[in-house]
Design a protein around this motif. Sequence first.
Motif, short mmCIF file in Angstrom:
data_model
loop_
_atom_site.label_atom_id
_atom_site.label_comp_id
_atom_site.label_asym_id
_atom_site.label_seq_id
_atom_site.Cartn_x
_atom_site.Cartn_y
_atom_site.Cartn_z
N UNK A 50 20.67 -20.74 -19.92
CA UNK A 50 22.07 -20.62 -19.46
C UNK A 50 22.15 -19.65 -18.28
N UNK A 51 21.43 -18.54 -18.35
CA UNK A 51 21.42 -17.58 -17.25
C UNK A 51 20.88 -18.21 -15.97
N UNK A 52 19.81 -18.97 -16.10
CA UNK A 52 19.22 -19.64 -14.93
C UNK A 52 20.19 -20.67 -14.36
N UNK A 53 20.77 -21.51 -15.22
CA UNK A 53 21.69 -22.54 -14.74
C UNK A 53 22.91 -21.93 -14.06
N UNK A 54 23.54 -20.97 -14.70
CA UNK A 54 24.75 -20.36 -14.14
C UNK A 54 24.49 -19.83 -12.74
N UNK A 55 23.35 -19.19 -12.55
CA UNK A 55 23.11 -18.56 -11.27
C UNK A 55 22.48 -19.48 -10.26
N UNK A 56 21.88 -20.57 -10.67
CA UNK A 56 21.50 -21.61 -9.71
C UNK A 56 22.79 -22.16 -9.09
N UNK A 77 9.55 -21.16 -18.85
CA UNK A 77 8.79 -21.56 -17.66
C UNK A 77 8.06 -22.87 -17.93
N UNK A 78 7.37 -22.95 -19.06
CA UNK A 78 6.64 -24.17 -19.41
C UNK A 78 7.58 -25.36 -19.55
N UNK A 79 8.72 -25.15 -20.18
CA UNK A 79 9.68 -26.24 -20.38
C UNK A 79 10.24 -26.74 -19.06
N UNK A 80 10.46 -25.85 -18.10
CA UNK A 80 10.99 -26.26 -16.80
C UNK A 80 9.95 -27.01 -15.98
N UNK A 81 8.69 -26.72 -16.19
CA UNK A 81 7.61 -27.34 -15.41
C UNK A 81 7.16 -28.66 -16.02
N UNK A 82 7.09 -28.74 -17.34
CA UNK A 82 6.51 -29.91 -18.01
C UNK A 82 7.41 -31.13 -17.95
N UNK A 83 6.87 -32.22 -17.48
CA UNK A 83 7.62 -33.47 -17.33
C UNK A 83 8.06 -34.05 -18.68
N UNK A 84 7.22 -33.91 -19.71
CA UNK A 84 7.58 -34.52 -21.00
C UNK A 84 8.79 -33.85 -21.65
N UNK A 85 9.15 -32.65 -21.20
CA UNK A 85 10.32 -31.96 -21.74
C UNK A 85 11.63 -32.51 -21.15
N UNK A 86 11.54 -33.34 -20.11
CA UNK A 86 12.74 -33.88 -19.48
C UNK A 86 13.55 -34.75 -20.43
N UNK A 87 12.91 -35.32 -21.43
CA UNK A 87 13.61 -36.16 -22.40
C UNK A 87 13.88 -35.43 -23.71
N UNK A 88 13.78 -34.11 -23.68
CA UNK A 88 14.00 -33.35 -24.91
C UNK A 88 15.46 -33.44 -25.33
N UNK A 89 15.73 -33.09 -26.55
CA UNK A 89 17.10 -33.11 -27.07
C UNK A 89 17.87 -31.83 -26.74
N UNK A 90 17.28 -30.96 -25.95
CA UNK A 90 17.92 -29.69 -25.63
C UNK A 90 18.79 -29.89 -24.39
N UNK A 91 20.10 -29.96 -24.60
CA UNK A 91 21.04 -30.28 -23.53
C UNK A 91 20.93 -29.32 -22.35
N UNK A 92 20.88 -28.04 -22.60
CA UNK A 92 20.86 -27.07 -21.50
C UNK A 92 19.56 -27.19 -20.69
N UNK A 93 18.46 -27.50 -21.33
CA UNK A 93 17.19 -27.70 -20.60
C UNK A 93 17.31 -28.92 -19.68
N UNK A 94 17.83 -30.02 -20.20
CA UNK A 94 18.00 -31.22 -19.37
C UNK A 94 18.91 -30.95 -18.19
N UNK A 95 19.96 -30.17 -18.42
CA UNK A 95 20.92 -29.86 -17.35
C UNK A 95 20.28 -29.01 -16.25
N UNK A 96 19.50 -28.01 -16.63
CA UNK A 96 18.80 -27.18 -15.64
C UNK A 96 17.82 -28.03 -14.86
N UNK A 97 17.03 -28.86 -15.54
CA UNK A 97 16.05 -29.71 -14.87
C UNK A 97 16.72 -30.69 -13.91
#
Length: 106
Positions: A50-56, A77-97
């Motif tokens: 959330x901190x990363x997204x808000x300030x991006x 860091x790993x989650x933002x870099x790894x391609x397989x995490x793009x389909x994760x169920x974590x809404x905020x991660x998908x939004x940042x990516x």
Amino acid sequence: MWVHLFSDGIVERATGKAFAGGAIRDIEGNWIVGFNHFLGNYTSFEAELWGILDWILVMLKKGYKRTTIQTDNLEVIKALIEKEMEDSGIMILRRVQRTMRSEGQW
């Protein structure tokens, strides 16, 4: 111009309340803006994102499109870099990516 985003998410153990904070600095280390805010009940992983997204979004509004993101959370860091995490169920991660893919250089 490149800027640096230093971000940190914090969760209070006793209450589970999450906060995000950090600073944005220019390439020479000069202060641009600082931030902190209350998020609610989140995990430390989510608070960091959330901190990363808000300030991006703030940086994009200010016209900064080249940013290095620095965080002390290796899991984020790993989650933002790894391609397989793009389909994760974590809404905020998908939004940042999604934001990082569509805007600027990170």
